[in-house]
Each structure stands twice: as C-alpha cells, then as structure tokens.
Design a protein around this motif. Structure first.
Motif, PDB file in Angstrom:
ATOM      1  N   VAL A   1      -0.932  24.036 -43.553  1.00 42.20           N
ATOM      2  CA  VAL A   1      -2.079  24.268 -44.425  1.00 42.20           C
ATOM      3  C   VAL A   1      -3.236  23.411 -43.931  1.00 42.20           C
ATOM      4  CG1 VAL A   1      -2.953  24.128 -46.789  1.00 42.20           C
ATOM      5  CG2 VAL A   1      -0.567  24.722 -46.392  1.00 42.20           C
ATOM      6  N   ALA A   2      -4.379  24.050 -43.693  1.00 45.75           N
ATOM      7  CA  ALA A   2      -5.580  23.315 -43.298  1.00 45.75           C
ATOM      8  C   ALA A   2      -6.293  22.833 -44.554  1.00 45.75           C
ATOM      9  CB  ALA A   2      -6.501  24.219 -42.486  1.00 45.75           C
ATOM     10  N   LEU A   3      -6.596  21.552 -44.586  1.00 43.10           N
ATOM     11  CA  LEU A   3      -7.329  20.962 -45.706  1.00 43.10           C
ATOM     12  C   LEU A   3      -8.639  20.396 -45.188  1.00 43.10           C
ATOM     13  CD1 LEU A   3      -4.480  18.795 -47.313  1.00 43.10           C
ATOM     14  CD2 LEU A   3      -5.212  21.067 -48.037  1.00 43.10           C
ATOM     15  N   ASP A   4      -9.605  20.278 -46.083  1.00 41.83           N
ATOM     16  CA  ASP A   4     -10.793  19.524 -45.722  1.00 41.83           C
ATOM     17  C   ASP A   4     -10.629  18.115 -46.301  1.00 41.83           C
ATOM     18  OD1 ASP A   4     -11.089  20.165 -48.370  1.00 41.83           O
ATOM     19  OD2 ASP A   4     -13.110  20.945 -48.201  1.00 41.83           O
ATOM     20  N   VAL A   5     -11.547  17.237 -45.988  1.00 37.29           N
ATOM     21  CA  VAL A   5     -11.424  15.850 -46.424  1.00 37.29           C
ATOM     22  C   VAL A   5     -11.489  15.741 -47.943  1.00 37.29           C
ATOM     23  CG1 VAL A   5     -12.487  13.569 -46.271  1.00 37.29           C
ATOM     24  CG2 VAL A   5     -12.311  14.982 -44.258  1.00 37.29           C
ATOM     25  N   THR A   6     -12.275  16.593 -48.567  1.00 39.97           N
ATOM     26  CA  THR A   6     -12.355  16.582 -50.036  1.00 39.97           C
ATOM     27  C   THR A   6     -11.018  16.952 -50.650  1.00 39.97           C
ATOM     28  OG1 THR A   6     -14.680  17.215 -49.891  1.00 39.97           O
ATOM     29  CG2 THR A   6     -13.598  17.516 -52.008  1.00 39.97           C
ATOM     30  N   ALA A   7     -10.353  17.970 -50.131  1.00 41.78           N
ATOM     31  CA  ALA A   7      -9.043  18.360 -50.642  1.00 41.78           C
ATOM     32  C   ALA A   7      -8.019  17.252 -50.434  1.00 41.78           C
ATOM     33  CB  ALA A   7      -8.579  19.647 -49.969  1.00 41.78           C
ATOM     34  N   LEU A   8      -8.118  16.531 -49.313  1.00 33.23           N
ATOM     35  CA  LEU A   8      -7.226  15.395 -49.086  1.00 33.23           C
ATOM     36  C   LEU A   8      -7.468  14.297 -50.112  1.00 33.23           C
ATOM     37  CD1 LEU A   8      -5.101  13.884 -47.423  1.00 33.23           C
ATOM     38  CD2 LEU A   8      -6.967  13.096 -45.942  1.00 33.23           C
ATOM     39  N   LYS A   9      -8.716  14.023 -50.411  1.00 28.51           N
ATOM     40  CA  LYS A   9      -9.027  12.994 -51.412  1.00 28.51           C
ATOM     41  C   LYS A   9      -8.511  13.406 -52.788  1.00 28.51           C
ATOM     42  CE  LYS A   9     -13.017  11.103 -49.045  1.00 28.51           C
ATOM     43  NZ  LYS A   9     -14.459  10.891 -49.049  1.00 28.51           N
ATOM     44  N   LEU A  10      -8.651  14.688 -53.138  1.00 29.08           N
ATOM     45  CA  LEU A  10      -8.115  15.169 -54.413  1.00 29.08           C
ATOM     46  C   LEU A  10      -6.593  15.039 -54.438  1.00 29.08           C
ATOM     47  CD1 LEU A  10     -10.262  18.383 -54.971  1.00 29.08           C
ATOM     48  CD2 LEU A  10     -10.460  16.203 -56.165  1.00 29.08           C
ATOM     49  N   LEU A  11      -5.951  15.360 -53.339  1.00 31.56           N
ATOM     50  CA  LEU A  11      -4.504  15.234 -53.228  1.00 31.56           C
ATOM     51  C   LEU A  11      -4.077  13.786 -53.410  1.00 31.56           C
ATOM     52  CD1 LEU A  11      -1.815  16.692 -52.444  1.00 31.56           C
ATOM     53  CD2 LEU A  11      -2.371  16.145 -50.085  1.00 31.56           C
ATOM     54  N   LEU A  12      -4.786  12.861 -52.789  1.00 31.21           N
ATOM     55  CA  LEU A  12      -4.464  11.443 -52.903  1.00 31.21           C
ATOM     56  C   LEU A  12      -4.667  10.914 -54.324  1.00 31.21           C
ATOM     57  CD1 LEU A  12      -6.013  10.120 -49.594  1.00 31.21           C
ATOM     58  CD2 LEU A  12      -3.592  10.139 -50.202  1.00 31.21           C
ATOM     59  N   GLU A  13      -5.640  11.458 -55.028  1.00 32.39           N
ATOM     60  CA  GLU A  13      -5.928  11.015 -56.387  1.00 32.39           C
ATOM     61  C   GLU A  13      -5.073  11.712 -57.438  1.00 32.39           C
ATOM     62  OE1 GLU A  13      -7.787   8.496 -57.419  1.00 32.39           O
ATOM     63  OE2 GLU A  13      -8.104   8.030 -55.299  1.00 32.39           O
ATOM     64  N   GLY A  14      -4.283  12.697 -57.027  1.00 35.10           N
ATOM     65  CA  GLY A  14      -3.401  13.379 -57.968  1.00 35.10           C
ATOM     66  C   GLY A  14      -4.070  14.498 -58.744  1.00 35.10           C
ATOM     67  N   ILE A  15      -5.175  14.989 -58.264  1.00 35.04           N
ATOM     68  CA  ILE A  15      -5.896  16.059 -58.943  1.00 35.04           C
ATOM     69  C   ILE A  15      -5.433  17.395 -58.383  1.00 35.04           C
ATOM     70  CG2 ILE A  15      -8.166  17.063 -59.386  1.00 35.04           C
ATOM     71  CD1 ILE A  15      -9.279  14.188 -59.049  1.00 35.04           C
ATOM     72  N   ASP A  16      -5.018  18.297 -59.254  1.00 32.45           N
ATOM     73  CA  ASP A  16      -4.551  19.621 -58.845  1.00 32.45           C
ATOM     74  C   ASP A  16      -5.762  20.534 -58.709  1.00 32.45           C
ATOM     75  OD1 ASP A  16      -3.173  21.908 -58.297  1.00 32.45           O
ATOM     76  OD2 ASP A  16      -2.087  21.987 -60.191  1.00 32.45           O
ATOM     77  N   ALA A  17      -6.204  20.762 -57.487  1.00 31.17           N
ATOM     78  CA  ALA A  17      -7.416  21.548 -57.241  1.00 31.17           C
ATOM     79  C   ALA A  17      -7.226  23.021 -57.550  1.00 31.17           C
ATOM     80  CB  ALA A  17      -7.854  21.384 -55.793  1.00 31.17           C
ATOM     81  N   SER A  18      -5.978  23.503 -57.567  1.00 34.79           N
ATOM     82  CA  SER A  18      -5.751  24.924 -57.822  1.00 34.79           C
ATOM     83  C   SER A  18      -6.013  25.275 -59.287  1.00 34.79           C
ATOM     84  CB  SER A  18      -4.321  25.303 -57.453  1.00 34.79           C
ATOM     85  OG  SER A  18      -3.397  24.648 -58.306  1.00 34.79           O
ATOM     86  N   ARG A  19      -5.968  24.310 -60.177  1.00 33.40           N
ATOM     87  CA  ARG A  19      -6.189  24.579 -61.600  1.00 33.40           C
ATOM     88  C   ARG A  19      -7.635  24.400 -62.034  1.00 33.40           C
ATOM     89  NH1 ARG A  19      -1.023  23.311 -65.058  1.00 33.40           N
ATOM     90  NH2 ARG A  19       0.525  23.817 -63.502  1.00 33.40           N
ATOM     91  N   SER A  20      -8.437  23.808 -61.189  1.00 29.15           N
ATOM     92  CA  SER A  20      -9.827  23.609 -61.566  1.00 29.15           C
ATOM     93  C   SER A  20     -10.688  24.710 -60.942  1.00 29.15           C
ATOM     94  CB  SER A  20     -10.323  22.238 -61.116  1.00 29.15           C
ATOM     95  OG  SER A  20     -10.185  22.115 -59.736  1.00 29.15           O
ATOM     96  N   PRO A  21     -11.693  25.187 -61.664  1.00 29.15           N
ATOM     97  CA  PRO A  21     -12.526  26.266 -61.124  1.00 29.15           C
ATOM     98  C   PRO A  21     -13.413  25.766 -59.986  1.00 29.15           C
ATOM     99  CG  PRO A  21     -13.409  25.493 -63.203  1.00 29.15           C
ATOM    100  CD  PRO A  21     -12.104  24.782 -62.999  1.00 29.15           C
ATOM    101  N   ARG A  22     -13.672  26.649 -59.039  1.00 32.42           N
ATOM    102  CA  ARG A  22     -14.579  26.333 -57.938  1.00 32.42           C
ATOM    103  C   ARG A  22     -15.836  27.155 -58.126  1.00 32.42           C
ATOM    104  NH1 ARG A  22     -12.237  25.026 -52.294  1.00 32.42           N
ATOM    105  NH2 ARG A  22     -12.836  22.934 -52.821  1.00 32.42           N
ATOM    106  N   TYR A  23     -16.951  26.482 -58.189  1.00 33.56           N
ATOM    107  CA  TYR A  23     -18.222  27.144 -58.380  1.00 33.56           C
ATOM    108  C   TYR A  23     -18.938  27.282 -57.038  1.00 33.56           C
ATOM    109  CZ  TYR A  23     -17.225  26.014 -63.199  1.00 33.56           C
ATOM    110  OH  TYR A  23     -16.624  25.911 -64.412  1.00 33.56           O
ATOM    111  N   LYS A  24     -19.755  28.318 -56.947  1.00 32.63           N
ATOM    112  CA  LYS A  24     -20.502  28.560 -55.727  1.00 32.63           C
ATOM    113  C   LYS A  24     -21.518  27.443 -55.539  1.00 32.63           C
ATOM    114  CE  LYS A  24     -23.052  32.137 -53.359  1.00 32.63           C
ATOM    115  NZ  LYS A  24     -23.558  33.497 -53.427  1.00 32.63           N
TER     116      LYS A  24
END
Length: 121
Positions: A86-109
């Motif tokens: 899985v390719a991640l960007d640095v922001t997704a890595l930081k969210l992963l490290l902080e324990g934030i589930d990015a799949s459950r939060s909405p992504r806005y344009k």
C-alpha cells in the motif's frame, strides 16, 4: 521524534510482520515482497499481527535506520484490503502513527495548484 520529509515515498507492507526481524529481515521483505529497492530513501512500514507494534525502515546517507513504536493501548488502523503493498503519503503515515482511522473520516476536495505548462516553441 520521527519527521519524514513530504517528498519521500512511503510503502506499507499490509501483511502481518514478525517483529523479531531487524535490519536484514525487513530489508529482504522490502526487496522481495514489496519489490522496491530498500536503499532508495523510501520509508517501509511494517506492522505486527495484533497491530500494536510498528517498525519503519529507511536508508539515510550511510546506512539503514530502524524506527519502532509500540502502543500501550489500542491498535494501528490501516487499509488491509488493498493488497500486500500500500502506497501512503506522509500525511497518512502521520495519521497512522497517531492512531487516527482515516477511512472513517470524510475527505473534502482541496485546492490543488496546477503546474505551469512550458511555453510551446
């Protein structure tokens, strides 16, 4: 503290990893399972079966570096259904490290700056 640069590529090995592996074992996983060159400067993220322990392998100028994090409570949340790599960007890595589930939060344009086109000759 671990601060990767924004232009660095991040590869997550989505299968559970034996955390007894160190530099050589994780380098072999990055090379053989992910098909990437470990000495490229990219970050390679590995998580154990219980999703409570993470190791990040990267090459920094003269040798390999290994960064580890063990959670006292909770689990790491990452996209496990997208294959082995899985390719991640640095922001997704930081969210992963902080324990934030990015799949459950909405992504806005967001506004995206267009790159300048070269003038035609």
């Amino acid at each position: 503290m671990f601060f990767p640069e924004s232009r660095v590529r991040v590869w997550l090995y989505a299968r559970p990893t034996d955390m007894r592996k160190s530099f050589t074992g994780l380098e072999a996983l990055a090379r053989n399972a992910l098909g990437e060159e470990p000495a490229s400067g990219d970050l390679f993220v590995f998580i154990n079966r219980r999703r409570t322990y993470m190791k990040v392998l990267y090459f920094d100028r003269g040798g390999y570096c290994l960064w580890a994090k063990r959670l006292e409570q909770g689990q790491f949340h990452y996209p496990r259904h997208q294959g082995e790599k899985v390719a991640l960007d640095v922001t997704a890595l930081k969210l992963l490290l902080e324990g934030i589930d990015a799949s459950r939060s909405p992504r806005y344009k967001r506004y995206e700056h267009r790159t300048a086109r070269p003038a035609s000759v």
